[in-house]
Design a protein around this motif. Structure first.
Motif, PDB file in Angstrom:
ATOM      1  N   GLU A 209      -3.450  -5.669  -5.646  1.00  0.00           N
ATOM      2  CA  GLU A 209      -2.420  -5.882  -4.634  1.00  0.00           C
ATOM      3  C   GLU A 209      -1.997  -4.613  -3.908  1.00  0.00           C
ATOM      4  N   LEU A 210      -1.922  -3.479  -4.610  1.00  0.00           N
ATOM      5  CA  LEU A 210      -1.400  -2.264  -3.977  1.00  0.00           C
ATOM      6  C   LEU A 210      -1.753  -1.021  -4.779  1.00  0.00           C
ATOM      7  N   ILE A 211      -1.335   0.128  -4.236  1.00  0.00           N
ATOM      8  CA  ILE A 211      -1.532   1.424  -4.884  1.00  0.00           C
ATOM      9  C   ILE A 211      -0.170   2.084  -5.053  1.00  0.00           C
ATOM     10  N   THR A 212       0.025   2.793  -6.162  1.00  0.00           N
ATOM     11  CA  THR A 212       1.215   3.642  -6.303  1.00  0.00           C
ATOM     12  C   THR A 212       0.768   5.055  -6.638  1.00  0.00           C
ATOM     13  N   ILE A 213       1.433   6.018  -6.014  1.00  0.00           N
ATOM     14  CA  ILE A 213       1.189   7.434  -6.276  1.00  0.00           C
ATOM     15  C   ILE A 213       2.504   8.061  -6.718  1.00  0.00           C
ATOM     16  N   ASP A 214       2.513   8.705  -7.857  1.00  0.00           N
ATOM     17  CA  ASP A 214       3.691   9.416  -8.331  1.00  0.00           C
ATOM     18  C   ASP A 214       3.560  10.878  -7.931  1.00  0.00           C
ATOM     19  N   VAL A 215       4.432  11.308  -7.056  1.00  0.00           N
ATOM     20  CA  VAL A 215       4.395  12.669  -6.513  1.00  0.00           C
ATOM     21  C   VAL A 215       5.399  13.533  -7.280  1.00  0.00           C
ATOM     22  N   GLY A 216       4.974  14.711  -7.689  1.00  0.00           N
ATOM     23  CA  GLY A 216       5.831  15.573  -8.496  1.00  0.00           C
ATOM     24  C   GLY A 216       6.824  16.387  -7.692  1.00  0.00           C
TER      25      GLY A 216
ATOM     26  N   ASN B  72     -17.441   7.946   4.148  1.00  0.00           N
ATOM     27  CA  ASN B  72     -16.829   8.558   5.326  1.00  0.00           C
ATOM     28  C   ASN B  72     -15.409   8.049   5.466  1.00  0.00           C
ATOM     29  N   THR B  73     -14.494   8.906   5.887  1.00  0.00           N
ATOM     30  CA  THR B  73     -13.089   8.492   5.998  1.00  0.00           C
ATOM     31  C   THR B  73     -12.895   7.334   6.976  1.00  0.00           C
ATOM     32  N   LEU B  74     -13.813   7.160   7.929  1.00  0.00           N
ATOM     33  CA  LEU B  74     -13.701   6.036   8.863  1.00  0.00           C
ATOM     34  C   LEU B  74     -13.728   4.697   8.134  1.00  0.00           C
ATOM     35  N   GLU B  75     -14.408   4.650   6.983  1.00  0.00           N
ATOM     36  CA  GLU B  75     -14.527   3.403   6.230  1.00  0.00           C
ATOM     37  C   GLU B  75     -13.217   2.996   5.560  1.00  0.00           C
ATOM     38  N   ILE B  76     -12.281   3.921   5.448  1.00  0.00           N
ATOM     39  CA  ILE B  76     -10.979   3.575   4.855  1.00  0.00           C
ATOM     40  C   ILE B  76     -10.227   2.627   5.766  1.00  0.00           C
ATOM     41  N   GLY B  77     -10.436   2.741   7.069  1.00  0.00           N
ATOM     42  CA  GLY B  77      -9.839   1.816   8.032  1.00  0.00           C
ATOM     43  C   GLY B  77      -8.461   2.226   8.484  1.00  0.00           C
ATOM     44  N   MET B  78      -7.482   2.086   7.603  1.00  0.00           N
ATOM     45  CA  MET B  78      -6.114   2.486   7.902  1.00  0.00           C
ATOM     46  C   MET B  78      -5.345   2.682   6.607  1.00  0.00           C
ATOM     47  N   ILE B  79      -4.282   3.452   6.695  1.00  0.00           N
ATOM     48  CA  ILE B  79      -3.401   3.705   5.552  1.00  0.00           C
ATOM     49  C   ILE B  79      -1.987   3.334   5.952  1.00  0.00           C
ATOM     50  N   LYS B  80      -1.331   2.543   5.117  1.00  0.00           N
ATOM     51  CA  LYS B  80       0.040   2.125   5.407  1.00  0.00           C
ATOM     52  C   LYS B  80       0.912   2.314   4.192  1.00  0.00           C
ATOM     53  N   PHE B  81       1.973   3.133   4.331  1.00  0.00           N
ATOM     54  CA  PHE B  81       2.954   3.290   3.261  1.00  0.00           C
ATOM     55  C   PHE B  81       3.917   2.109   3.299  1.00  0.00           C
ATOM     56  N   LEU B  82       4.168   1.508   2.142  1.00  0.00           N
ATOM     57  CA  LEU B  82       5.051   0.345   2.051  1.00  0.00           C
ATOM     58  C   LEU B  82       6.459   0.724   1.614  1.00  0.00           C
ATOM     59  N   SER B  83       6.564   1.652   0.682  1.00  0.00           N
ATOM     60  CA  SER B  83       7.901   2.003   0.177  1.00  0.00           C
ATOM     61  C   SER B  83       7.844   3.338  -0.548  1.00  0.00           C
ATOM     62  N   MET B  84       9.030   3.877  -0.789  1.00  0.00           N
ATOM     63  CA  MET B  84       9.167   5.112  -1.582  1.00  0.00           C
ATOM     64  C   MET B  84      10.467   5.020  -2.372  1.00  0.00           C
TER      65      MET B  84
ATOM     66  N   LYS C 241      -8.584  -3.151   4.378  1.00  0.00           N
ATOM     67  CA  LYS C 241      -8.361  -4.556   4.701  1.00  0.00           C
ATOM     68  C   LYS C 241      -6.976  -5.021   4.296  1.00  0.00           C
ATOM     69  N   LYS C 242      -6.541  -4.628   3.104  1.00  0.00           N
ATOM     70  CA  LYS C 242      -5.220  -5.049   2.629  1.00  0.00           C
ATOM     71  C   LYS C 242      -4.099  -4.505   3.516  1.00  0.00           C
ATOM     72  N   ALA C 243      -4.266  -3.279   4.015  1.00  0.00           N
ATOM     73  CA  ALA C 243      -3.266  -2.688   4.906  1.00  0.00           C
ATOM     74  C   ALA C 243      -3.209  -3.467   6.211  1.00  0.00           C
ATOM     75  N   PHE C 244      -4.378  -3.841   6.727  1.00  0.00           N
ATOM     76  CA  PHE C 244      -4.435  -4.620   7.966  1.00  0.00           C
ATOM     77  C   PHE C 244      -3.807  -6.000   7.772  1.00  0.00           C
ATOM     78  N   GLU C 245      -4.101  -6.640   6.632  1.00  0.00           N
ATOM     79  CA  GLU C 245      -3.517  -7.959   6.342  1.00  0.00           C
ATOM     80  C   GLU C 245      -2.005  -7.865   6.210  1.00  0.00           C
TER      81      GLU C 245
ATOM     82  N   LYS D 262       3.452  -8.971   8.461  1.00  0.00           N
ATOM     83  CA  LYS D 262       4.739  -8.474   8.961  1.00  0.00           C
ATOM     84  C   LYS D 262       4.893  -8.744  10.453  1.00  0.00           C
ATOM     85  N   HIS D 263       3.800  -8.619  11.206  1.00  0.00           N
ATOM     86  CA  HIS D 263       3.858  -8.903  12.636  1.00  0.00           C
ATOM     87  C   HIS D 263       4.196 -10.377  12.865  1.00  0.00           C
ATOM     88  N   LYS D 264       3.591 -11.240  12.058  1.00  0.00           N
ATOM     89  CA  LYS D 264       3.882 -12.673  12.175  1.00  0.00           C
ATOM     90  C   LYS D 264       5.361 -12.944  11.896  1.00  0.00           C
TER      91      LYS D 264
END
Length: 387
Positions: free
Chosen positions: A122-129, A199-211, A226-230, A235-237
């Motif tokens: 469903e998502l990714i989480t990154i813990d930043v120090g 290649n970074t182009l294959e990532i498509g897009m990056i979207k931060f959801l929350s912090m 794909k998940k970021a685009f979906e 949200k647009h809908k």
């Protein structure tokens, strides 16, 4: 054991020999001489797919061996064809590479380490120090997406021990033996065993959801590809539907919601004032100087009980209001001017199923019983000489 996924993350099929197969509980534990299946590790979930006719449910690395957990057995020594679930694999490749890019850029700009990483379906989480402001996070998202469009080739390196000593790279733990380095030029250099796009182009897009604040830093939730685009589409809908409901342009929905919120607050205040006037009017029906008053109210919110009791106390010495509640319970409130109101709660509890409490001046609670019986207990309690 040959780990084919380390040589080519885009390889989806392979043939291999079954080295061992054993049953544990309701699953089979299969070891192959080579595999494309990535085992869970480094924050990345395991691949799924097929080994012959067996469904691969999970993949783990145990004592240097890649273990495939399947729904059925395979014959030891037999050659079988394996095929990974490519959609699942590529989703994790996009997201894992996107995580590298984001973590690397944050480290490059602020010096913060990635101290935790988790990825699921469903998502990714990154813990930043370290602490980031919302404005800094927005800037990081913008910068990360700009880097995607530069089409940077992802490099996989196997440096010697001597080369590694002179190489600046990120790593969350000490690694023994050969270290595998994933490098995104100008963005990140990190020790990693996972699968990544070319290649970074294959990532498509990056979207931060929350912090949110987490330990001594922040936890950032994001999506890639794909998940970021979906997620953007969903949200647009929602924005378009809200726009239609509020008869406002999509770019004006925030202001429209704020206006509606303010209008709703004003209406609630007016309703509260009108309700107070109604309760005062109900209390005015009681003849002045009345001693004991028991009132049955069909349509009264539990929260309004206290207001009605206060209004009634201006015209009577002892009062009680009973209101139908959930199931067969009644909500009640009672007050006494000279006596201890808590005696009413005690009397109700001794005769019925009742919960409640309060002060000597007023009590509130719930009670289960017949209305007339409850009224009788109230009257008998307040008429006692010592109450």
């Amino acid at each position: 054991m040959i780990k084919l996924y380390e040589k080519d993350a885009y390889q989806t099929t392979f043939s291999g020999n079954v080295i061992s197969c054993g049953k544990e509980k309701d699953r089979w534990k299969i070891v192959m001489d080579q595999t494309c299946f990535y085992p869970e590790g480094g924050g990345q979930p395991a691949d799924h797919g097929m080994l012959g006719e067996a469904v691969v449910l999970d993949v783990q690395e145990e004592q240097g061996q890649i273990v495939h957990w399947t729904d059925r057995p395979l014959e030891t020594g037999k050659e079988v064809k394996g095929e990974i679930d490519w959609d699942r694999r590529f989703y994790f490749m996009q997201n894992h590479t996107g995580e590298h890019l984001v973590s690397g850029l944050i480290h490059k700009k602020y010096g913060y380490e990635n101290v935790g990483f988790h990825m699921n379906e469903e998502l990714i989480t990154i813990d930043v120090g370290g602490i980031l402001t919302p404005e800094q996070l927005n800037e990081m998202e913008k910068e990360a997406n700009e880097e995607l469009n530069k089409g940077r080739e992802i490099e996989t390196l196997y440096p010697s021990a001597e080369e590694l000593q002179n190489l600046a790279y990120r790593s969350k733990k000490e690694i023994e033996g050969q270290v595998r380095i994933i490098r995104i030029p100008e963005c990140d250099t990190c020790a990693c065993c996972g699968t990544h796009v070319k290649n970074t182009l294959e990532i498509g897009m990056i979207k931060f959801l929350s912090m949110q604040n987490y330990k001594s830093g922040v936890r950032v939730t994001l999506l890639c590809g794909k998940k970021a685009f979906e997620n953007y589409g969903e949200k647009h809908k929602s924005v378009m539907e809200i726009s239609h409901l509020l008869s406002a342009k999509p770019e004006e929905v925030t202001e429209a919601v704020e206006r509606m919120k303010e209008e709703n607050q004003n209406l609630r205040q007016k309703i509260g004032q009108l309700k107070q006037m109604l309760l005062e009017a109900k209390a005015q029906v009681i003849p002045g100087g009345e001693k004991n008053v028991f009132l049955w109210e069909e349509n009264l919110e539990p929260g309004d009980l206290r207001h009605l009791i206060n209004a009634m106390m201006k015209r009577a010495e002892n009062v009680m209001v009973l209101v139908p509640g959930k199931e067969d319970l009644f909500n009640y409130a009672a007050a006494c001017r000279e006596k201890d109101s808590r005696q009413i709660s005690k009397a109700l509890a001794s005769q019925f199923f009742s919960k409640g409490g309060g002060t000597a001046q007023m009590v509130q609670g719930t009670v289960r019983g017949e209305k007339e019986e409850i009224k009788k207990i109230f009257m008998e309690t307040v008429e006692e000489k010592e109450c």
